[in-house]
Design a protein around this motif. Structure first.
Motif, PDB file in Angstrom:
ATOM      1  N   TYR A   1      -2.348 -34.418   9.199  1.00 41.78           N
ATOM      2  CA  TYR A   1      -1.725 -33.896   7.978  1.00 41.78           C
ATOM      3  C   TYR A   1      -0.447 -34.639   7.606  1.00 41.78           C
ATOM      4  O   TYR A   1       0.255 -34.221   6.684  1.00 41.78           O
TER       5      TYR A   1
ATOM      6  N   MET B   1      -0.083 -35.404   4.089  1.00 41.47           N
ATOM      7  CA  MET B   1      -0.211 -34.246   3.190  1.00 41.47           C
ATOM      8  C   MET B   1       1.134 -33.708   2.712  1.00 41.47           C
ATOM      9  O   MET B   1       1.197 -32.843   1.843  1.00 41.47           O
TER      10      MET B   1
ATOM     11  N   ASP C   1      -2.071 -27.360  -1.315  1.00 42.81           N
ATOM     12  CA  ASP C   1      -0.867 -28.164  -1.033  1.00 42.81           C
ATOM     13  C   ASP C   1       0.179 -28.094  -2.151  1.00 42.81           C
ATOM     14  O   ASP C   1       1.341 -27.774  -1.902  1.00 42.81           O
TER      15      ASP C   1
ATOM     16  N   TYR D   1       2.734 -27.249   6.106  1.00 39.65           N
ATOM     17  CA  TYR D   1       1.582 -27.981   5.548  1.00 39.65           C
ATOM     18  C   TYR D   1       0.605 -28.421   6.639  1.00 39.65           C
ATOM     19  O   TYR D   1      -0.498 -28.863   6.355  1.00 39.65           O
TER      20      TYR D   1
ATOM     21  N   SER E   1      -2.863 -26.891   6.780  1.00 33.44           N
ATOM     22  CA  SER E   1      -2.770 -25.980   5.620  1.00 33.44           C
ATOM     23  C   SER E   1      -2.025 -24.688   5.942  1.00 33.44           C
ATOM     24  O   SER E   1      -2.026 -23.745   5.137  1.00 33.44           O
TER      25      SER E   1
END
Ligand SMILES: Cc1cc2nc3c(=O)[nH]c(=O)nc-3n(C[C@H](O)[C@H](O)[C@H](O)COP(=O)(O)O)c2cc1C
Ligand SMILES: C=C(O[C@@H]1CC(C(=O)O)=C[C@@H](OP(=O)(O)O)[C@H]1O)C(=O)O
Length: 364
Positions: free
Chosen positions: A94, A97, A107, A120, A123
């Motif tokens: 991630y 991300m 996001d 993040y 998720s």
């Protein structure tokens, strides 16, 4: 964030996918409910990640660690808290991300809503992983409901364009059939559709893509007279919980949107007394609910589940740090299709919603 729901049975969920643990506290559970942990673990295993090539490869045991509210296998009536430890996180997946916003994922809106402080990794609290505590809580609710003769089941209505038969066309579905459906990863009434559904998922995965589908959930053995209108109608309660499940994009009850193409004479479910003097209806276009209240026929609804957003196929997005357009390929451990793992989640939230309504029946 609102991690708390319920009027009579309060469910509080917490945790992030790559934090130490996720979990749930259930308040308002009656004392003296016997917990069959083997059954709970079966439900957890149905949802767990890392099952086979149809799911994310992330492997988690998902064994709930009950830290309060149960003594000698029975609920004590005090709040019940269970923890599920995260043991197989890989947050490096991630790292991009933080700035590259995945299309179709939480996001970007999550970053705006929580001023950039949202977790993040994996998720965070938006992850489908947060449905594991729901399945734990729902398994307990299902055990309580079963003592009242209420059984919840589901099957895959479709994956991509491959369709199963509907519940409505099956005649009387038995509790034994529900057990059978729960015992397979892709439960369908028409067994000949399973291979085609498997292939649709594998083809999408081979194309570095993903695929969605529809789940049909049904409730057997529910008496007439449950539901607390106006705002806590059975449909409002179930829809509220179903839309809390990540990746849900729609819900329809009974004949659903198709009822708009019927005339009243066809849409109306005619009443009759069966051979045991029980009130039944000839059809069940209203999905077991009228005026927000059950009428003694099965509750039936279908949930639309979108294709998972995280795909390796190249997509357009933005780099929110550089404030410029960018391309994105999402590498990591993702489900090519959420449907096979979401069935127990939808059964669980159905159980929690119904238990809340039933506990509140005499109060409302
Ligand atoms: C059991 C389950 C597994 C999921 N697996 C993934 C996944 O591997 N990759 C992904 O991008 N989304 C996955 N999702 C969906 C995302 O969590 C969801 O799309 C995201 O949180 C945004 O929410 P929304 O789609 O409801 O708007 C999964 C959801 C569930 C319920
Ligand atoms: C871990 C689970 O599924 C996860 C749900 C998920 C998402 O975006 O929703 C993304 C993936 O997370 P990660 O990148 O950490 O592997 C899945 O593996 C689970 O369901 O228990």
């Amino acid at each position: 964030m609102s991690g708390i729901w319920g009027n009579n049975l309060e469910i509080s969920i917490f945790g992030e996918s790559h934090g130490r643990a996720i979990g749930v506290t259930l308040s308002g559970l009656p004392a003296g409910v016997k917990i069959d942990m083997d059954e709970v673990l079966v439900e957890m295993a149905r949802r767990a990640p890392g099952q086979n090539e149809l799911t994310t490869p992330r492997k988690e045991k998902d064994e709930p660690d009950i830290v309060s509210g149960v003594l000698d296998g029975m609920t004590t009536g005090a709040p019940l808290t269970a923890l599920i430890w995260n043991t197989n996180t890989r947050s490096v997946d991630y790292s991009q991300m933080k700035k590259l916003m995945r299309p179709g994922q939480a996001d970007y809106p999550g970053k705006v809503r929580y001023d950039g402080f949202n977790d993040y990794r994996g998720s965070g609290h938006f992850s489908g992983r947060i449905t594991a505590p729901l399945v734990f809580a729902g398994a307990i609710a299902q055990q309580w409901l079963r003592q009242k003769g209420i059984v919840i089941g589901s099957h895959i209505q479709s994956i991509g364009s491959v369709e199963d038969e509907r519940f409505e066309s099956q005649g009387a579905v038995t509790a034994e059939q529900v057990e059978q459906l729960k015992s397979v990863q892709l439960p369908v009434f028409d067994e000949s559709k399973r291979d085609a559904m498997t292939q649709v998922i594998l083809d999408a995965k081979a194309d570095l893509d993903s695929v969605g589908g529809i789940v049909e959930t049904f409730v057997l053995g529910i008496d007439a007279g449950y539901g607390n209108p106006f705002f806590d109608s059975v449909e409002s309660t179930l829809a509220h919980l179903v839309f809390a499940v990540p990746a849900t994009k729609g819900i329809e009850f009974g004949a659903g949107f198709d009822i708009t193409r019927m005339r009243g004479s066809e849409a109306n479910d005619s009443y009759y007394y069966d051979e045991n003097g029980q009130i039944k209806t000839r059809t069940n276009n209203n999905g077991g609910i009228l005026g927000g209240i059950t009428y003694g026929m099965p509750i039936v609804f279908r949930t639309a589940i979108k294709p998972p957003a995280s795909i390796e196929k190249k997509q357009e997005t933005i780099d929110i740090e550089a404030r410029e357009n960018a391309d994105l390929e999402v590498f990591g451990r993702h489900d090519p299709c959420i449907v096979p793992r979401v069935l127990p989640v939808l059964e669980a939230v159905t159980a929690l919603g119904l238990m809340d309504l039933i506990l509140g029946r005499d109060k409302a």
